[in-house]
Design a protein around this motif. Structure first.
Motif, short mmCIF file in Angstrom:
data_model
loop_
_atom_site.label_atom_id
_atom_site.label_comp_id
_atom_site.label_asym_id
_atom_site.label_seq_id
_atom_site.Cartn_x
_atom_site.Cartn_y
_atom_site.Cartn_z
N ASN A 1 0.58 -10.26 -2.72
CA ASN A 1 0.15 -9.64 -1.94
C ASN A 1 1.91 -8.89 -1.45
OD1 ASN A 1 2.55 -11.24 0.37
ND2 ASN A 1 0.79 -12.53 0.68
N GLY B 1 -0.38 -2.77 -2.28
CA GLY B 1 -1.71 -3.54 -2.20
C GLY B 1 -1.81 -4.09 -0.89
N VAL B 2 -2.30 -5.21 -0.79
CA VAL B 2 -2.50 -6.33 0.33
C VAL B 2 -1.57 -6.74 1.14
CG1 VAL B 2 -5.15 -5.90 -0.27
CG2 VAL B 2 -3.36 -7.70 -1.28
N ASP C 1 -9.85 -9.23 -1.70
CA ASP C 1 -8.07 -9.36 -1.52
C ASP C 1 -7.57 -9.58 -2.57
OD1 ASP C 1 -8.38 -8.35 0.53
OD2 ASP C 1 -7.82 -10.36 1.78
N ILE D 1 -7.51 -7.10 -5.52
CA ILE D 1 -7.06 -6.14 -5.01
C ILE D 1 -5.05 -6.75 -5.68
CG2 ILE D 1 -5.38 -4.28 -4.16
CD1 ILE D 1 -7.95 -4.28 -2.42
#
Length: 250
Positions: free
Chosen positions: A12, A43-44, A52, A55
Motif C-alpha cells: 500500500n 495505488g491504495v 485492493d 491494485i
C-alpha cells in the motif's frame, strides 16, 4: 560490511506503515543485511480486500522490477494477503517471500496448532483462502478479527494495538493454540511484547520473512527459473505497464 540487500515492499502507499514495517525488519536482520523498505508510488492507502490486493499487486511488481534493476538480493511482500507473490517470483532472480506464507511456515515449526489475529472480518475469509492454498488449513485452529481498518494501526491512539492484544489473549484461552500469527504487516512491531506477555510464540510475518530470505540467500538459493516461475515471455506492454519493458522507461 553489507553483504545482502533485501527489499521489503509494503504494497500500500502508507508511508507510516512502510516505516513501521521497515523498522520491524531491521530489528531482526543480521549485521550484514541492508533492509530497503519501499512502497508503490501510486495505488491504495490500505489493502483490505480482493480489489485492493489486485491494485497492490501491480505496485509490488513495480517495486520488484525496480529492485531487480538496482541489484537487490531478495524481496519480501509485506501484506498478509501476499498480493502478486507468484508474479513477483517470475520477475525476480533471488527469493521472494510473502509475510503470510512466512508466518504460517514458522508457526508450524513451533506449534502443532496456531491461530491468526487479523484486522477486518472480510480478511478472515482471505486468510482462510491462503491457509488452503499454502496447505496449512489443518494447522490453523481459528482466525480472529479485531474489526478495525488497517490504518487504525497507524493513527497514534494505540486503540488498535490494544484490540490486537485482547484478541491474542482470547485466542490463546479459547483456541488452546500453541502459537499466534499476526495477520497484518502493520502489526509487525507487536510480536515480541505479545510473545513475552502471553508466554507463547506470537509471530510477525515481516520478521519471519526476513530470516527466511536471509537463510535462502545464505544457502545460495534463488527463485527457480524452470517451469511456471521462469521469466515472463517477452511481449510489448503499453501505457503504465511499459515500465516492465525497458529500464529506461520510468
Amino acid at each position: 560490511m553489507t553483504t545482502l540487500r533485501i527489499q521489503v515492499i509494503n504494497p500500500n502507499t502508507s508511508l507510516a506503515m512502510t516505516q513501521t514495517i521497515g523498522e520491524a525488519a531491521r530489528m531482526v536482520a543480521s549485521a550484514g543485511t541492508e533492509i530497503l523498505s519501499v512502497c508503490p508510488s501510486h495505488g491504495v492507502p490500505s489493502i483490505e480486500g480482493h480489489f485492493d490486493e489486485a491494485i497492490g499487486a501491480m505496485g509490488v511488481l513495480e517495486q520488484v522490477t525496480l529492485g531487480e534493476r538496482a541489484g537487490v538480493d531478495g524481496h519480501i511482500i509485506a501484506c498478509f494477503g501476499d498480493p502478486g507473490l507468484l508474479a513477483a517470483r517470475e520477475l525476480a532472480t533471488g527469493p521472494v517471500v510473502g509475510i503470510a506464507e512466512a508466518a504460517m511456515h514458522m508457526a508450524t515449526l513451533l506449534a502443532t496448532r496456531f491461530s491468526i489475529v487479523t484486522t477486518l472480518p472480510r480478511t478472515v475469509i482471505i486468510a482462510r483462502h491462503l491457509l488452503r492454498q499454502y496447505g496449512f488449513e489443518q494447522h490453523c485452529q481459528a482466525v480472529h478479527a479485531i474489526d478495525l481498518p488497517v490504518l487504525s494501526l497507524e493513527d497514534g491512539t494505540g486503540f488498535a494495538q490494544q484490540k490486537v492484544r485482547e484478541r491474542c489473549i482470547q485466542a490463546k484461552a479459547q483456541d488452546n493454540c500453541g502459537a499466534i500469527v499476526l495477520g497484518c504487516g502493520g502489526m509487525a512491531n507487536l510480536a515480541r511484547e505479545l510473545s513475552h506477555e502471553l508466554g507463547i510464540p506470537v509471530i510477525d510475518g515481516v520478521s519471519a520473512a526476513v530470516k527466511m530470505v536471509e537463510a535462502l540467500l545464505g544457502l545460495g538459493l534463488g527463485t527457480s527459473k524452470h517451469g511456471d516461475l521462469a521469466k515472463p515471455n517477452p511481449k510489448p506492454l503499453t501505457g503504465p505497464y511499459a515500465i516492465f519493458n525497458d529500464p529506461s522507461v520510468m
